[in-house]
Write an enzyme that holds these catalytic residues in place. Structure first.
Site, PDB file in Angstrom:
ATOM      1  N   LYS A   1       0.844  -1.205   0.000  1.00  0.00           N
ATOM      2  CA  LYS A   1       0.000   0.000   0.000  1.00  0.00           C
ATOM      3  C   LYS A   1       0.878   1.254   0.000  1.00  0.00           C
ATOM      4  CE  LYS A   1      -3.753  -2.383   2.326  1.00  0.00           C
ATOM      5  NZ  LYS A   1      -4.347  -2.799   3.608  1.00  0.00           N
TER       6      LYS A   1
ATOM      7  N   GLN B   1      -4.645  -1.514   9.911  1.00  0.00           N
ATOM      8  CA  GLN B   1      -4.484  -2.818   9.255  1.00  0.00           C
ATOM      9  C   GLN B   1      -4.988  -3.919  10.193  1.00  0.00           C
ATOM     10  OE1 GLN B   1      -3.330  -3.382   6.021  1.00  0.00           O
ATOM     11  NE2 GLN B   1      -3.886  -5.523   6.393  1.00  0.00           N
TER      12      GLN B   1
ATOM     13  N   ASP C   1     -11.608   2.977   4.744  1.00  0.00           N
ATOM     14  CA  ASP C   1     -12.116   1.643   4.390  1.00  0.00           C
ATOM     15  C   ASP C   1     -13.521   1.389   4.941  1.00  0.00           C
ATOM     16  OD1 ASP C   1     -12.007  -0.757   3.096  1.00  0.00           O
ATOM     17  OD2 ASP C   1     -10.579  -1.715   4.439  1.00  0.00           O
TER      18      ASP C   1
END
Ligand code: NAP
Length: 282
Positions: free
Chosen positions: A49, A93, A116
């Site tokens: 990422k 994460q 997200d």
């Protein structure tokens, strides 16, 4: 002839457009990633990422903590990032170690920086059929891939296997928002095969190989979100690609299908949040 849904090609196309867009901005968008522990897969995802973001001119800051970090330390960092106007997007994460309350941590992210769609505010909007600040990266990536190949979900029977908050559940909801008729299956589903055989679009997000060629119609679109490692250490999906690809109309491979789309989607969302924050500050 089966069509392979090429996530790598589409990722490159999306990233190319984003790079051009970012070059035109006065200041760089910024993505902050919190990584706890030393899970190898998570480290690989986070590095990838970061590398992708930097390649586009997006600033990427990774905050790494040991496995035994206190929950309060993570909460304080999130508070600091929420208040930092140079940070546009925040990603925690997953997975987090067991002693950390995952829901509390992800819900601490400011909804306007929630890249997200983790927070209750954004998931609440999503499940109310409203627009969240950013759509969840993996399901959105799946829709980008379907759109690219002109696969319309309206009126189709979409069967999603998996009901996690990360993939299965939002995937089902986003297909519903596209007017699909949705069935969500999980580990308690009885006669899985009898359901998958009625799917126009079959999306599997489980993490073990369980989809064989006798489980679907010939004209099915098969999307493989799953990632696991075979005995040879190679990455594989939930679908037996070898046999299923000989039968169906469309299939996404692993690797090279949904994985690259998830990263592309994260970059799209970072730029989207950046632009909205700039707009709000004017
Ligand atoms: P998860 O939280 O472990 O969820 C797995 C889901 O699969 C659960 O809902 C579980 O049901 C269901 N399941 C397990 N065994 C089953 C079976 N035999 N039949 C039917 N359903 C079954 O995992 P996740 O976070 O959603 O991720 C799913 C997979 O996608 C993983 O392999 C992950 O690595 C991968 N993934 C890939 C990407 C990408 O970018 N390609 C992104 C995210 C995740 P219960 O709820 O009943 O336990």
């Amino acid at each position: 002839m089966v069509v392979i849904l090429d996530g790598k090609r589409l990722r490159n196309k999306i990233l190319e457009g984003l790079k051009f867009e970012v070059e035109c901005f006065d200041k760089k968008p910024s993505l902050a990633v919190i990584l706890v522990g030393n899970d190898t897969a998570s480290q690989i995802y986070v590095n990838s990422k970061k590398k992708t973001a930097e390649g586009l001119g997006i600033e990427s800051k990774v905050y790494t903590y040991p496995d035994d970090v206190l929950e309060d330390t993570i909460l304080e960092k999130i508070k600091e990032l929420n208040e930092d106007s140079t940070v546009n997007a925040i990603l925690v994460q997953l997975p987090l170690p067991e002693h950390i309350n995952k829901q509390k941590v992800i819900n601490a992210i400011a909804p306007e920086k929630d890249v997200d769609c983790f927070t209750l505010e954004n998931t609440g909007k999503l499940f109310a059929g409203l627009e969240p600040n950013a759509y969840p990266c993996t399901p959105q990536g799946v829709l980008f891939l379907l759109d690219e190949y002109g696969i319309n979900l309206d009126g189709k029977h979409v069967v999603v296997i998996g009901r996690s908050n990360l993939v299965g559940r939002p995937m089902g909801q986003m297909a519903l928002m596209r007017n699909a008729t949705v069935t969500i299956c999980h580990s308690h589903t009885k006669n899985l095969e009898s359901i998958t055989k009625t799917a126009d679009v079959l999306i599997s997000a489980v993490g073990e190989v369980l989809i064989e060629d006798d489980m679907m119609k010939d004209d099915c679109v098969v999307i493989d979100v799953g990632i696991s490692r075979g005995e040879n250490g190679k990455i594989r999906g939930d679908v037996n690609f070898e046999t299923v690809s000989k039968k169906v109309a469309y299939i996404s491979p692993v690797p090279g299908g949904v994985g690259p789309m998830t990263i592309a989607s994260l970059m799209v969302n970072t730029v989207k949040l950046y632009k909205e924050q700039i707009k709000r500050s004017l």
